[in-house]
Design an enzyme around this catalytic site. Structure first.
Site, PDB file in Angstrom:
ATOM      1  N   TYR A  98      19.125  -4.737  48.058  1.00  0.00           N
ATOM      2  CA  TYR A  98      19.719  -5.765  47.206  1.00  0.00           C
ATOM      3  C   TYR A  98      18.997  -7.104  47.454  1.00  0.00           C
ATOM      4  O   TYR A  98      18.811  -7.496  48.613  1.00  0.00           O
ATOM      5  CB  TYR A  98      21.211  -5.881  47.517  1.00  0.00           C
ATOM      6  CG  TYR A  98      21.899  -6.975  46.756  1.00  0.00           C
ATOM      7  CD1 TYR A  98      22.084  -6.874  45.382  1.00  0.00           C
ATOM      8  CD2 TYR A  98      22.333  -8.129  47.390  1.00  0.00           C
ATOM      9  CE1 TYR A  98      22.682  -7.886  44.666  1.00  0.00           C
ATOM     10  CE2 TYR A  98      22.947  -9.153  46.676  1.00  0.00           C
ATOM     11  CZ  TYR A  98      23.114  -9.020  45.316  1.00  0.00           C
ATOM     12  OH  TYR A  98      23.709 -10.028  44.609  1.00  0.00           O
TER      13      TYR A  98
ATOM     14  N   LYS B 170      31.913  -5.228  42.973  1.00  0.00           N
ATOM     15  CA  LYS B 170      31.386  -4.166  42.128  1.00  0.00           C
ATOM     16  C   LYS B 170      32.461  -3.088  41.909  1.00  0.00           C
ATOM     17  O   LYS B 170      33.466  -3.367  41.292  1.00  0.00           O
ATOM     18  CB  LYS B 170      30.101  -3.615  42.751  1.00  0.00           C
ATOM     19  CG  LYS B 170      29.140  -4.714  43.276  1.00  0.00           C
ATOM     20  CD  LYS B 170      28.558  -5.600  42.191  1.00  0.00           C
ATOM     21  CE  LYS B 170      27.862  -6.852  42.730  1.00  0.00           C
ATOM     22  NZ  LYS B 170      26.850  -6.654  43.744  1.00  0.00           N
TER      23      LYS B 170
HETATM   24  C1  PLP Z   1      26.225  -7.435  44.724  1.00  0.00           C
HETATM   25  C2  PLP Z   1      25.740  -6.813  45.982  1.00  0.00           C
HETATM   26  C3  PLP Z   1      25.812  -7.482  47.217  1.00  0.00           C
HETATM   27  C4  PLP Z   1      26.301  -8.913  47.325  1.00  0.00           C
HETATM   28  O1  PLP Z   1      27.646  -9.046  47.050  1.00  0.00           O
HETATM   29  P1  PLP Z   1      28.329 -10.356  46.376  1.00  0.00           P
HETATM   30  O2  PLP Z   1      29.741  -9.936  46.220  1.00  0.00           O
HETATM   31  O3  PLP Z   1      27.614 -10.614  45.086  1.00  0.00           O
HETATM   32  O4  PLP Z   1      28.146 -11.474  47.352  1.00  0.00           O
HETATM   33  C5  PLP Z   1      25.380  -6.804  48.342  1.00  0.00           C
HETATM   34  N1  PLP Z   1      24.894  -5.547  48.279  1.00  0.00           N
HETATM   35  C6  PLP Z   1      24.807  -4.875  47.106  1.00  0.00           C
HETATM   36  C7  PLP Z   1      24.258  -3.492  47.102  1.00  0.00           C
HETATM   37  C8  PLP Z   1      25.217  -5.479  45.929  1.00  0.00           C
HETATM   38  O5  PLP Z   1      25.110  -4.811  44.771  1.00  0.00           O
END
Ligand code: PLP
Length: 384
Positions: free
Chosen positions: A103, A200
């Site tokens: 990421y 997510k």
């Molecule tokens: C979005 C994401 C993050 C970061 O998370 P946030 O809630 O945006 O701070 C970390 N790892 C993965 C795999 C992600 O998709």
């Protein structure tokens, strides 16, 4: 509630949640308060100040621990705040081995924030878990794994990497955002720390930014809770409530994400204008055996490359979809389409990006839970 004796769907709905003691409300209320009244100094009901504890957060933390097969859950204001708390376990001079397909925000905090505090990162391909050991030395304190990876959807063998870490006294961290606890439980395969962007799949409705950590070890939990309270990147109760609510439908949503993911992946694979489709459920995916071992389903994240491999061809598709919305993020009920080369991975120089297997026309889909036929029609008209 003896959570572990229930099946996964039941656990997702009931874990951590008790009828509210003051009213019997079936859903945990949003305790929108900053402090709690004490009868006499130190005479309180377990809650003193809301950075330290909040009942809505407590319910969510218990739910997260149960559904990730861990003992302790800790919530943060975002996935990055959770990652930040984990990095604070390290000291200057410590080294971390990290999966190289990662990421973008995680890559950024490692290289731009923690590298300047004297922590050294080794970004290595982990498709062949055995090759990880060559990068471990006496200073290695942590191995950081993201699986499946973003956006190339490689799968890393959590059990094999955790065994290497254990042998060398390092902890294994798994970013389990892409799979969600419904499809994969890294603690069961020997990982020490699981981290999620609950923004997510856990939240699931594109309406909250939130992060969490799940661990088994009591001493590790104590350290992380100290960091959580000292550094203060805690989520508000309303955000905790949204994630708690999201978790209750995780199994229903993930089953549909997997089903739709498979239909869309198979459609794309047959399309004459598509050169390559990356989806962990294909039998000929290079790591499909590992995916089958450690995952219960293959999810709705798909990347594909066009035969006409250039930015213009990709942009035509990205602008052409009507249901798939062009946006960052993933894991919500609505389908999203994105272009890593110009969006999430735009800061990586073109040659390096292509060398790492990320061509100009690679398009990433977060397949939502709409009707699959409509999603396929939308892609059909956009690809042309
Ligand atoms: C979005 C994401 C993050 C970061 O998370 P946030 O809630 O945006 O701070 C970390 N790892 C993965 C795999 C992600 O998709």
């Amino acid at each position: 509630m003896a959570d572990q004796q229930y099946k996964r769907g039941t656990l997702l709905i009931h874990a951590g949640v008790e009828p509210d003691p003051s009213t019997g409300a079936i859903m945990t209320p949003i305790y929108q308060t900053s402090t709690y009244v004490q009868a006499a100094p130190g005479d309180h009901k377990g809650y003193e100040y809301a950075r330290t504890q909040n009942p809505t957060r407590t319910a969510l933390q218990k739910a997260l621990a149960a559904i990730e097969h861990g003992k302790h859950g800790l919530c943060f204001g975002s996935g990055m705040a959770a990652t930040d708390a984990i990095m604070r376990l390290l000291s200057p001079g410590d080294e971390v081995v990290v999966s190289n397909d990662l990421y973008g925000g995680t890559y950024r905090i490692f290289t731009k924030v923690y590298a300047q505090y004297g922590i050294k990162f080794h970004f290595v391909p982990m498709n062949d878990a055995g090759s990880v050991e060559a990068h471990v030395n006496a200073n290695t304190k942590m191995i950081w794994v993201e699986t499946p990876t973003n956006p190339l959807l490689n799968v890393i063998d959590i059990e094999a990497v955790s065994a290497i870490a254990k042998k060398h006294g390092a902890v294994t961290v798994v970013d389990n955002t892409f799979a969600s606890p419904y499809l994969q439980n890294p603690l069961d395969w020997g990982a020490d720390i699981v981290v999620h962007s609950a923004t997510k799949y856990l939240g699931g409705h594109s309406d909250v930014v939130h992060g969490c950590i799940i661990v088994n070890d009591d001493a590790m939990e104590e350290k992380l809770r100290f960091i959580q309270n000292s550094c203060g990147a805690v989520p508000g109760p309303h955000d905790c409530w949204l994630v708690l609510r999201g978790i209750k439908t995780l199994h229903v949503r993930m089953d549909r994400h997997c089903e739709n993911g498979e239909k869309v992946a198979r459609f794309l694979r047959e399309h004459p204008k598509v050169a390559k489709v990356l989806w962990v459920g294909f039998e000929d995916h290079p790591n499909h055996d590992i995916a089958k071992k450690q995952m219960r389903g293959f999810g709705g994240m798909i990347s594909f490359v066009l035969k006409e491999d250039n930015m213009d061809a990709a942009v035509k598709v990205l602008k052409g979809t009507k249901l798939f919305a062009l946006a960052e993020s993933l894991g919500g009920v609505e389908s999203l389409i994105g272009h890593p080369a110009s969006m999430t991975h735009g800061s990586i120089p073109r040659e390096e990006r292509i060398k790492n297997g990320l061509p100009d026309s690679l398009i990433r889909l977060s397949v939502g839970i709409e009707d699959a036929d409509d999603l396929i029609e939308d892609l059909k008209q956009a690809i042309g």
